[in-house]
Structures are given as structure tokens and as C-alpha cells.
Design a protein around this motif. Structure first.
Motif, PDB file in Angstrom:
ATOM      1  N   UNK A  56       0.835  -1.203   0.000  1.00  0.00           N
ATOM      2  CA  UNK A  56       0.000   0.000   0.000  1.00  0.00           C
ATOM      3  C   UNK A  56       0.870   1.253   0.000  1.00  0.00           C
ATOM      4  N   UNK A  57       1.913   1.241   0.817  1.00  0.00           N
ATOM      5  CA  UNK A  57       2.821   2.400   0.838  1.00  0.00           C
ATOM      6  C   UNK A  57       3.510   2.576  -0.508  1.00  0.00           C
ATOM      7  N   UNK A  58       3.950   1.452  -1.080  1.00  0.00           N
ATOM      8  CA  UNK A  58       4.613   1.535  -2.379  1.00  0.00           C
ATOM      9  C   UNK A  58       3.707   2.097  -3.457  1.00  0.00           C
ATOM     10  N   UNK A  59       2.465   1.655  -3.481  1.00  0.00           N
ATOM     11  CA  UNK A  59       1.507   2.153  -4.471  1.00  0.00           C
ATOM     12  C   UNK A  59       1.218   3.634  -4.260  1.00  0.00           C
ATOM     13  N   UNK A  60       1.120   4.045  -2.998  1.00  0.00           N
ATOM     14  CA  UNK A  60       0.823   5.450  -2.716  1.00  0.00           C
ATOM     15  C   UNK A  60       1.991   6.339  -3.135  1.00  0.00           C
ATOM     16  N   UNK A  61       3.216   5.879  -2.873  1.00  0.00           N
ATOM     17  CA  UNK A  61       4.391   6.647  -3.315  1.00  0.00           C
ATOM     18  C   UNK A  61       4.424   6.727  -4.838  1.00  0.00           C
ATOM     19  N   UNK A  62       4.082   5.628  -5.504  1.00  0.00           N
ATOM     20  CA  UNK A  62       4.017   5.641  -6.965  1.00  0.00           C
ATOM     21  C   UNK A  62       2.957   6.623  -7.443  1.00  0.00           C
ATOM     22  N   UNK A  63       1.809   6.643  -6.760  1.00  0.00           N
ATOM     23  CA  UNK A  63       0.758   7.608  -7.116  1.00  0.00           C
ATOM     24  C   UNK A  63       1.273   9.035  -6.979  1.00  0.00           C
ATOM     25  N   UNK A  64       1.967   9.339  -5.874  1.00  0.00           N
ATOM     26  CA  UNK A  64       2.485  10.694  -5.669  1.00  0.00           C
ATOM     27  C   UNK A  64       3.462  11.078  -6.779  1.00  0.00           C
ATOM     28  N   UNK A  78       8.709  -9.657  -5.726  1.00  0.00           N
ATOM     29  CA  UNK A  78       7.696  -9.481  -6.772  1.00  0.00           C
ATOM     30  C   UNK A  78       7.131  -8.074  -6.745  1.00  0.00           C
ATOM     31  N   UNK A  79       6.889  -7.546  -5.533  1.00  0.00           N
ATOM     32  CA  UNK A  79       6.394  -6.170  -5.418  1.00  0.00           C
ATOM     33  C   UNK A  79       7.399  -5.189  -5.999  1.00  0.00           C
ATOM     34  N   UNK A  80       8.656  -5.348  -5.629  1.00  0.00           N
ATOM     35  CA  UNK A  80       9.684  -4.430  -6.114  1.00  0.00           C
ATOM     36  C   UNK A  80       9.810  -4.512  -7.630  1.00  0.00           C
ATOM     37  N   UNK A 130       7.379  -5.332  -9.719  1.00  0.00           N
ATOM     38  CA  UNK A 130       6.206  -4.666 -10.285  1.00  0.00           C
ATOM     39  C   UNK A 130       6.329  -3.154 -10.258  1.00  0.00           C
ATOM     40  N   UNK A 131       6.836  -2.605  -9.158  1.00  0.00           N
ATOM     41  CA  UNK A 131       7.017  -1.159  -9.063  1.00  0.00           C
ATOM     42  C   UNK A 131       8.073  -0.679 -10.057  1.00  0.00           C
ATOM     43  N   UNK A 132       9.138  -1.440 -10.210  1.00  0.00           N
ATOM     44  CA  UNK A 132      10.178  -1.048 -11.166  1.00  0.00           C
ATOM     45  C   UNK A 132       9.663  -1.071 -12.598  1.00  0.00           C
ATOM     46  N   UNK A 133       8.794  -2.029 -12.905  1.00  0.00           N
ATOM     47  CA  UNK A 133       8.212  -2.058 -14.249  1.00  0.00           C
ATOM     48  C   UNK A 133       7.381  -0.806 -14.481  1.00  0.00           C
ATOM     49  N   UNK A 134       6.637  -0.370 -13.462  1.00  0.00           N
ATOM     50  CA  UNK A 134       5.858   0.866 -13.598  1.00  0.00           C
ATOM     51  C   UNK A 134       6.765   2.083 -13.709  1.00  0.00           C
ATOM     52  N   UNK A 135       7.960   2.010 -13.101  1.00  0.00           N
ATOM     53  CA  UNK A 135       8.916   3.123 -13.172  1.00  0.00           C
ATOM     54  C   UNK A 135       9.770   3.077 -14.436  1.00  0.00           C
ATOM     55  N   UNK A 136       9.654   2.007 -15.210  1.00  0.00           N
ATOM     56  CA  UNK A 136      10.413   1.909 -16.458  1.00  0.00           C
ATOM     57  C   UNK A 136      10.244   3.211 -17.242  1.00  0.00           C
ATOM     58  N   UNK A 137      11.340   3.896 -17.577  1.00  0.00           N
ATOM     59  CA  UNK A 137      11.247   5.270 -18.098  1.00  0.00           C
ATOM     60  C   UNK A 137      10.280   5.477 -19.252  1.00  0.00           C
ATOM     61  N   UNK A 138      10.215   4.542 -20.193  1.00  0.00           N
ATOM     62  CA  UNK A 138       9.323   4.754 -21.334  1.00  0.00           C
ATOM     63  C   UNK A 138       7.861   4.624 -20.897  1.00  0.00           C
ATOM     64  N   UNK A 139       7.579   3.774 -19.909  1.00  0.00           N
ATOM     65  CA  UNK A 139       6.217   3.672 -19.372  1.00  0.00           C
ATOM     66  C   UNK A 139       5.901   4.890 -18.518  1.00  0.00           C
ATOM     67  N   UNK A 159      19.905  -7.380  -4.658  1.00  0.00           N
ATOM     68  CA  UNK A 159      20.254  -5.956  -4.528  1.00  0.00           C
ATOM     69  C   UNK A 159      20.136  -5.185  -5.829  1.00  0.00           C
ATOM     70  N   UNK A 160      20.087  -5.877  -6.950  1.00  0.00           N
ATOM     71  CA  UNK A 160      19.944  -5.181  -8.229  1.00  0.00           C
ATOM     72  C   UNK A 160      18.641  -4.403  -8.303  1.00  0.00           C
ATOM     73  N   UNK A 161      17.611  -4.850  -7.556  1.00  0.00           N
ATOM     74  CA  UNK A 161      16.321  -4.165  -7.608  1.00  0.00           C
ATOM     75  C   UNK A 161      16.434  -2.727  -7.115  1.00  0.00           C
ATOM     76  N   UNK A 162      17.212  -2.517  -6.044  1.00  0.00           N
ATOM     77  CA  UNK A 162      17.399  -1.166  -5.519  1.00  0.00           C
ATOM     78  C   UNK A 162      18.142  -0.313  -6.537  1.00  0.00           C
ATOM     79  N   UNK A 163      19.196  -0.875  -7.114  1.00  0.00           N
ATOM     80  CA  UNK A 163      19.954  -0.137  -8.133  1.00  0.00           C
ATOM     81  C   UNK A 163      19.080   0.171  -9.342  1.00  0.00           C
ATOM     82  N   UNK A 164      18.223  -0.773  -9.702  1.00  0.00           N
ATOM     83  CA  UNK A 164      17.327  -0.561 -10.835  1.00  0.00           C
ATOM     84  C   UNK A 164      16.375   0.596 -10.559  1.00  0.00           C
ATOM     85  N   UNK A 165      15.824   0.648  -9.343  1.00  0.00           N
ATOM     86  CA  UNK A 165      14.916   1.749  -8.985  1.00  0.00           C
ATOM     87  C   UNK A 165      15.631   3.093  -9.072  1.00  0.00           C
ATOM     88  N   UNK A 166      16.826   3.155  -8.495  1.00  0.00           N
ATOM     89  CA  UNK A 166      17.588   4.408  -8.517  1.00  0.00           C
ATOM     90  C   UNK A 166      17.919   4.816  -9.951  1.00  0.00           C
TER      91      UNK A 166
END
Length: 590
Positions: free
Chosen positions: A43-51, A154-156, A158-167, A545-552
């Protein structure tokens, strides 16, 4: 300051409550087995994504309030639909009306009074949140197939896919890409439920057809994913249900007898489909032949599983015949062609955006003691070096005979591809050929990452009892995709790209999303702590740990492209220096 004011004005109490409500609504799509602690994190992750998306939308609305580029066609067409004039169509629009129909439905659901530019752009905000959730569910299902479960990973993902720059970039513009990706992912999640132990019922078969047609209603090229990729995976699954009794290989057989024996084994369902991490190039061929033979001798079983996908393909073929082609509207600038160079460009694209995921493969190249082991294993496969030479030769031939420069690429300097082509492919012929080395390296890194990078500390050759190994000659992770899955992904990617003469990052979205969902996890804690480069990665914690680097990495790219779009506008000028295009502001974008 002006930007902060725009964001603060958009993130008022009403919007924050709407964001919390939307996040809570999307949260309900999580599987029931997910615990309460994980749900709170989601829920927190989705809300941050919404913001993040709402702030981006607020900036776009403040600095670009009028329709921009393709929005100039999409927004008026959607507004026409909002007025109930569903038979009025702009002939310059080439994609189906799925986005506009969805916008009408959401506006009715949320009782918006008008279809304004802002409200239409907001369609992609909710679609991006749903994309993160559906991608999370898909990743959970893929992990379950391999007997693993890591909801946090899996959550991380999914969030990274939504953060994928072209998306993420198009989450604040009224384009079809986000909704199209969401529709295909929903169809994919349904597909993942169909490849379980029990055969799906007739209701799910019909639902599969509905979801497939919904995906095609968003974009025609989705047919390659809902028919070729998902249909192909279900055909392989149907053949996997065949369980022939094990048979020993007879000794002292002639070559003809060997061929007959293995064809017979394939015909009764003895497939050659090793994990990709254990497959050499000849395994790719044997996998294709064995599955083809098994399908040829068991057509009924396959047809019972994939008839919904055949139905989708038949309906799509009927549409093409009725429409006189795949493209709606302006067909002159979107003529299907054979553009094999697309399959060279995709690997640097993946390597750039997924650079953090390639770390294990890069480290394995830098680990000098392993180089001897790699060379030793490659020489055991005497054909492997010729295989590499052939792939290099094919790449050079594609560069020479099939490099297509679409007029739009040269004419429109608002897109990044204009500058990429200008400073690489168009700069000089020698550079064009030199890029083959970059394509080859990027392809190896991407494919090795998909197959599951092994422990870099393993310097011993593999056990001689296991005959098939990939070049790095170490056991693959348990969740490495099967060879058939990787080949079907490659086939769908090829079909979706080589028919497009125009090179656009948006065309690479779905190939990347499916590749990203299949990439196995990487746990440096399982490896030798003395290996150079792993100590600092382990300190980051987590299963991968690649997930964190991917997000950044994605956040950095998004910040850069947002800045260029909003704060570096420019004007077109003619040869005399006069402002062209009616004085309209031009902006950089994907």
C-alpha cells in the motif's frame, strides 16, 4: 519554485485522499495468501508511486496544458467519443479505439463532467498503478511455477516495471502505450492461470478470447504477444502433460536409427526443453524440433488448449481483410516491411535501461580466473566459435543490406532516436559496422542475464555427467526460464519489431516487460564473499540488490527526461531563421 507550486496545488487534500483510495483499491487485487505486513508495504509503495505520477502529471499540466504531438489526434478523438459520436473517426489515427472507449467508461464511472485534457491524461495514472499491481501478480505466478515465493521481490519488480522510463514518461500524457501494456499483462496473468495442473474450463477459454481481443483493441501488434507468445507457451504446456515412460537409449545405433529413435521419443512427448541456463545453441535447435514433432503427433491435445488463441488470430485476420491492412487510418507512413536491424537495436536498448540487472554477467566477464574455465568449456564445443562468427557475419549483413532509416526519424528532432541515429548510425559507415561489436556484447549480456547469471566464484568445470551447459558452464538458478519460453519470447519480439520500419523506444516496451518478468533473481549472499565487487552489493541487503539499483537508475533517467521535456523547449526555424510550425513550442521526448 513555480514547479513546486504546481505540485503542491495538485497534491491537495482531495487528491491525496483520491490517491489513498486508488492505492487501496488496487491493493485488493493482491492474492489472498499475501500477509498483512506485506500488504501494508504494498500500500505504501503504491501510494508513493501515485504521488510520483501525480506530481509528474501536475508539471505536465502546468507547463504543457495543450495537447502535444500525438495527443493532438488522440485527445480530440476521445472527446468525440465522450460526446457519443462513436462513428466519427480521424483518418490520421492508426491504432484501434480501445483507449478512447476506456476513457469514456472511466469518465462515466467517476462521473467526470467533461473529457478535458487533464482528465483524459489521468486515465494513464490509474493504468500505471494497475500495471504495477498486475506485473507483481504475474511475477508471483512465475515464481510459483518454479516453487519459489518472495512477495517482496515481486512487489519491487512490479514497481520497477511501472517506473520503467518509457512507461513512466507516458503515464502523464494521453498515449496508448500504458493502457496497451496493462491490457497485455492482464491477458498474461490469465494465461499463467491456464498453465497449471488442471486444464482450464470453457468459461476461462471464452474469457481468454475476450482479454485477447481487448488487448488487440488497444494496439494491433499485441497479437504477437497474446497469440504467438501466450499461445505458444500454452501449446508447450499441453505437450508437457504427456508423460511417456522413460526409455534407455539403445547402443550401437546407426545415424539413421538415431534419428528415428529420437523422432519417436519426441512424438510421444519426450521433449528436449532444458532450463535456459543449461542450454547451448544446439539445445535451442533440439528444443524447437522436439516440440514441433510432439505437436505434430498430438494435434488434438494442443488444439484443445490453444483454440482460444486460434480464435483470436482468426478474428484478427478477418479484421485485416476487412480493413485492407493492419493499420487504421494513415497507411502510407506505416507500411509493414522487413526490418531485421530492429533485432540489433533492441540489445543496446535493454543493456542501457537494465544496466543494474547485468551486473552479475559483467562481473563474470571481469573475473579473470574464470576466463580460463570459460575458454576451456568453449573449446569443448568445437562449433561454438564458428557459431559466434556466423552471428557476427549475419549482423554485418543486416547492417549492410537492411539498415532502414525512416523519414520520420530524420525529420523529427523532438525524439531521442533522432540524436541516437545522428551520432551513431548516420555519422559514418565504419562506425555503423563497428557497432556490431556493441550489439553482440549487449546481446550476450541480456541473454546471459535472462538465463540466470551463475556464481562468479565457481571456477571448476561442470560435472561430466551433465552433458548440456551454457558457455559459462555453471549450474543455472532454479527459476531460470525453460529454453522454449526464451525462444518463444524471442520469436514474439522478432515478429513485433521486424515488421516496423520506424525505430521507437515505445515499440520495445512489451519485449522488455516480458524479459524483465522472466529474469531470475540473483543472491550475492550465496556466492564467494571474496569475489571482487560483491561485498558492497551484499551490504545493500534484500534477496536481489539489483532491484534497488534498478529503482535508482530509473528514477535518474526519469528525472532527466522530465527535465528535458518541461524545461528545455525549443522552436523550429526555417533556413532563413524564422520561427516555423506556427510558433509552436517543441519538446524532447521518447
Amino acid at each position: 519554485m513555480e514547479s513546486l507550486k504546481a505540485i503542491r496545488g495538485a497534491l491537495n487534500i482531495r487528491e491525496l485522499l483520491a490517491g489513498a483510495g486508488s492505492s487501496a483499491l488496487v491493493l485488493q487485487f493482491l492474492p489472498a495468501e499475501v500477509g498483512d505486513d506485506t500488504r501494508r508495504i504494498v500500500l505504501r509503495g503504491l501510494f508513493v508511486l501515485f504521488l510520483a505520477i501525480r506530481s509528474w502529471l501536475a508539471l505536465v499540466e502546468h507547463y504543457v496544458p495543450e495537447p502535444y504531438l500525438d495527443e493532438f489526434f488522440h485527445i480530440p478523438q476521445a472527446q468525440t467519443y465522450c460526446e457519443g459520436r462513436f462513428w466519427d473517426w480521424d483518418d490520421k489515427i492508426t491504432t484501434p479505439p480501445g483507449l478512447y472507449l476506456l476513457s469514456v467508461a472511466t469518465h462515466q464511472l467517476f462521473m467526470f463532467t467533461t473529457c478535458s485534457t487533464l482528465s483524459l491524461r489521468s486515465t494513464n495514472l490509474l493504468a500505471t498503478l494497475l500495471t504495477a499491481m498486475v506485473a507483481t501478480r504475474c511475477h508471483m505466478a512465475i515464481q510459483a511455477q518454479h516453487g519459489q515465493r518472495s512477495h517482496g521481490q515481486s512487489l519491487h519488480t512490479g514497481l520497477n516495471i511501472a517506473l520503467f522510463p518509457v512507461i513512466f514518461f507516458f503515464s502523464a500524457l494521453y498515449y496508448t502505450d500504458v493502457v496497451s501494456t496493462l491490457a497485455v499483462l492482464i491477458a498474461y496473468e490469465n494465461h499463467l492461470t491456464r498453465v497449471g495442473e488442471q486444464r482450464p474450463g470453457i468459461l476461462n477459454d471464452v474469457w481468454t478470447v475476450v482479454l485477447g481481443l481487448a488487448a488487440l483493441l488497444m494496439r494491433q501488434t499485441n497479437v504477437f504477444w497474446v497469440v504467438v507468445y501466450m499461445g505458444g507457451l500454452e501449446a508447450v504446456h499441453a505437450l508437457r502433460q504427456l508423460r511417456p515412460a522413460p526409455v534407455e537409449v539403445p547402443k550401437n545405433m546407426s545415424l539413421v536409427e538415431h534419428v528415428r529413435f529420437y523422432l519417436w521419443r519426441d512424438s510421444v512427448g519426450e521433449r528436449h526443453d532444458p532450463p535456459l541456463g543449461e542450454a547451448w545453441p544446439e539445445d535451442w535447435l533440439f528444443c524447437t524440433v522436439s516440440i514441433g514433432v510432439a505437436a505434430l503427433f498430438n494435434p488434438g491435445r494442443v488444439l484443445r488448449q490453444i483454440w482460444p488463441h486460434i480464435t483470436i488470430l482468426s478474428l484478427f485476420a478477418g479484421f485485416v481483410a476487412w480493413n485492407g491492412g493492419v493499420v487504421l487510418g494513415d497507411k502510407s507512413n506505416h507500411v509493414a516491411t522487413i526490418h531485421l536491424a530492429q533485432m540489433l537495436y533492441i540489445w543496446p536498448f535493454f543493456a542501457f535501461f537494465s544496466a543494474p540487472l547485468l551486473i552479475p554477467s559483467l562481473l563474470s566477464l571481469l573475473n579473470l580466473p574464470r576466463t580460463k574455465t570459460l575458454a576451456t568449456q568453449m573449446t569443448k564445443k568445437i562449433y561454438y566459435i564458428p557459431y559466434i562468427l556466423v552471428t557476427l557475419g549475419v549482423s554485418v549483413a543486416i547492417v549492410k543490406y537492411n539498415t532502414i532509416i525512416h523519414p520520420f526519424t530524420l525529420a523529427d528532432n523532438r525524439h531521442y532516436m533522432f540524436y541516437i541515429f545522428r551520432y551513431t548510425i548516420l555519422r559514418s559507415i565504419p562506425l555503423r559496422y563497428a557497432l556490431v561489436a556493441a550489439y553482440t556484447l549487449a546481446r550476450w549480456l541480456v541473454w546471459d542475464t535472462l538465463s540466470g547469471s551463475p556464481s562468479p566464484s565457481t571456477n571448476q568445470p561442470p560435472p561430466t555427467t551433465t552433458p548440456k551447459y551454457k558457455p559459462n558452464a555453471t549450474p543455472s538458478p532454479a527459476n531460470s526460464p525453460n529454453t522454449s519460453t526464451a525462444l518463444l519470447w524471442l520469436l514474439a519480439t522478432t515478429l513485433s519489431l521486424v515488421t516496423a520500419p520506424l525505430v521507437e523506444p515505445r515499440y520495445f516496451i512489451l519485449p522488455w516487460v516480458f524479459w524483465r518478468l522472466l529474469v531470475p533473481a540473483w543472491r550475492p549472499s550465496d556466492y564467494d564473499s571474496n569475489f571482487t565487487g560483491l561485498k558492497w552489493l551484499r551490504r545493500m541487503g534484500g534477496t536481489d540488490p539489483r532491484l534497488v539499483l534498478e529503482s535508482v537508475w530509473f528514477l535518474m533517467i526519469n528525472a532527466g527526461t522530465m527535465y528535458m521535456f518541461l524545461f528545455r523547449p525549443f522552436y523550429w526555424r526555417d533556413a532563413e531563421g524564422n520561427v516555423a510550425d506556427g510558433g509552436r513550442v517543441q519538446r524532447f521526448m521518447w
